[in-house]
Design a protein around this motif. Structure first.
Motif, mmCIF file in Angstrom:
data_model
loop_
_atom_site.group_PDB
_atom_site.id
_atom_site.type_symbol
_atom_site.label_atom_id
_atom_site.label_comp_id
_atom_site.label_asym_id
_atom_site.label_seq_id
_atom_site.Cartn_x
_atom_site.Cartn_y
_atom_site.Cartn_z
ATOM 1 N N GLU A 183 0.803 -1.214 0.000
ATOM 2 C CA GLU A 183 0.000 0.000 0.000
ATOM 3 C C GLU A 183 0.839 1.268 0.000
ATOM 4 O O GLU A 183 0.328 2.343 -0.277
ATOM 5 C CB GLU A 183 -0.944 -0.004 1.202
ATOM 6 C CG GLU A 183 -2.006 -1.090 1.153
ATOM 7 C CD GLU A 183 -3.006 -0.947 2.274
ATOM 8 O OE1 GLU A 183 -3.191 0.182 2.754
ATOM 9 O OE2 GLU A 183 -3.587 -1.959 2.675
ATOM 10 N N ARG A 197 -3.390 4.620 -6.629
ATOM 11 C CA ARG A 197 -3.045 3.588 -5.661
ATOM 12 C C ARG A 197 -4.181 2.572 -5.609
ATOM 13 O O ARG A 197 -5.283 2.900 -5.183
ATOM 14 C CB ARG A 197 -2.837 4.192 -4.269
ATOM 15 C CG ARG A 197 -2.382 3.172 -3.223
ATOM 16 C CD ARG A 197 -2.366 3.776 -1.837
ATOM 17 N NE ARG A 197 -1.546 4.982 -1.778
ATOM 18 C CZ ARG A 197 -1.463 5.761 -0.698
ATOM 19 N NH1 ARG A 197 -2.177 5.469 0.376
ATOM 20 N NH2 ARG A 197 -0.693 6.820 -0.720
ATOM 21 N N LYS A 228 -6.781 0.045 -4.414
ATOM 22 C CA LYS A 228 -7.324 -0.190 -3.077
ATOM 23 C C LYS A 228 -7.379 -1.687 -2.793
ATOM 24 O O LYS A 228 -7.810 -2.463 -3.644
ATOM 25 C CB LYS A 228 -8.716 0.418 -2.964
ATOM 26 C CG LYS A 228 -8.731 1.934 -3.113
ATOM 27 C CD LYS A 228 -10.136 2.485 -2.975
ATOM 28 C CE LYS A 228 -10.129 4.012 -3.106
ATOM 29 N NZ LYS A 228 -11.509 4.567 -2.981
#
Length: 301
Positions: free
Chosen positions: A204, A225, A227
């Motif tokens: 992450e 990014r 999820k």
């Protein structure tokens, strides 16, 4: 007032810039101007102006012919005799091509379809013996790339995440992905319009950018990014699917068993219409209601 500038993509042309700028009073060229030198390939952006340079040996009278070599086409012809006399211009270049007395052809507002090879001829008309001048050029015109847009393809039912990159304008574009840490450090680079990420190895603290570029421009997407799927939904999906298989098998067997029982019952309830291969006869006595009533009356009398 618009700012006018002259630039060269080739260092060899810088020597001639001063002499050509002095002749700019003959016409106005605003925006980016690129000097194209002979026997080189010049890369420019859509909308720019290009100066095709040629070394004139001298003389006051000469003809100028500006050709497209691929396909062979005469774009424009001028006669020079102290002043410039345009003789012909191809309809597709009307208003976009001009001769400069300092020795250059100016092509305005270049477009992608102007990418080709050109030839510039100077034919001297004086009585002195002079060699004709001829130079060749190659021009490549590119549309700048727009900012890339990234789409995340992820439904949490597979172990992979797919990132897809696209642009709405640009020519001869190549794509590259960069994996960056939150501090901006590059941890990896990948080519192509799509990037497949292994969900199990995804961290992450990383973001991804798509870089689109061509010979005259480049642009990058906003950072994205992926999820995470909370609770590993894709694993749960397969667990539920595998758990439903025994239930589906039991339902199918129950349906088949019920149909078989009904068929057996219907077969046992059918009467045995045949006995010893013969049909048992049936007799029916019909009574005449009128005669019966007459007999009852005579008995009363």
């Amino acid at each position: 007032m618009a700012k006018c500038s002259v630039r060269s993509r080739h260092s060899a042309a810088m020597v001639k810039i001063t002499s050509f700028v002095s002749a700019f009073h003959l016409f106005t060229v605003c925006g980016a101007v690129t000097l194209a030198t002979p026997n080189t390939t010049t890369q420019v952006t859509v909308g720019e102006q290009v100066l095709f340079l040629v070394n004139i040996q001298g003389g006051d009278s000469y003809d100028v012919r500006f050709h497209s070599k691929t396909p062979p086409t005469i774009i424009a012809v001028w006669t020079i005799n102290n002043t410039v006399h345009p003789k012909s211009t191809h309809p597709l270049y009307e208003g976009r091509v001009q001769w400069n007395e300092s020795g250059s052809v100016v092509l305005y507002n270049v477009q992608v379809n102007d990418s080709r090879k050109y030839k510039l001829e100077i034919n001297h008309q004086s009585t002195e013996l002079k060699n004709d001048d001829e130079e060749s050029f190659e021009l490549l015109v590119f549309e700048p790339v727009s900012q890339p847009a990234v789409k995340i393809i992820d439904d949490c039912t597979t172990p992979n995440i797919t990132l897809s990159c696209s642009i709405f304008k640009g020519t001869n574009v190549t794509f590259q992905w960069r994996k960056e840490s939150l501090s901006g450090a590059i941890d990896g680079a990948f080519n192509g319009t799509q990037l497949v990420i292994d969900r199990d190895n995804e961290e992450e603290q990383h973001v991804y950018r798509c870089i689109a570029e061509n010979p005259v421009s480049n642009a990058k997407s906003d950072p994205v990014r992926p999820k995470p799927c909370h609770g590993n939904n894709y694993v749960l999906f397969w667990i539920i699917l595998l758990g439903l298989i025994p239930v589906l098998v039991w339902v199918c067997r129950s349906i088949i068993s019920t149909k078989a029982g009904r068929a057996t019952q219907e077969h046992s309830e059918q009467p045995d219409a045949w006995s010893n291969g013969l049909i048992e006869p049936t007799y029916t006595t019909l009574l005449n209601p009128r005669r019966t009533s007459e007999k009852r009356a005579s008995k009363v009398l």
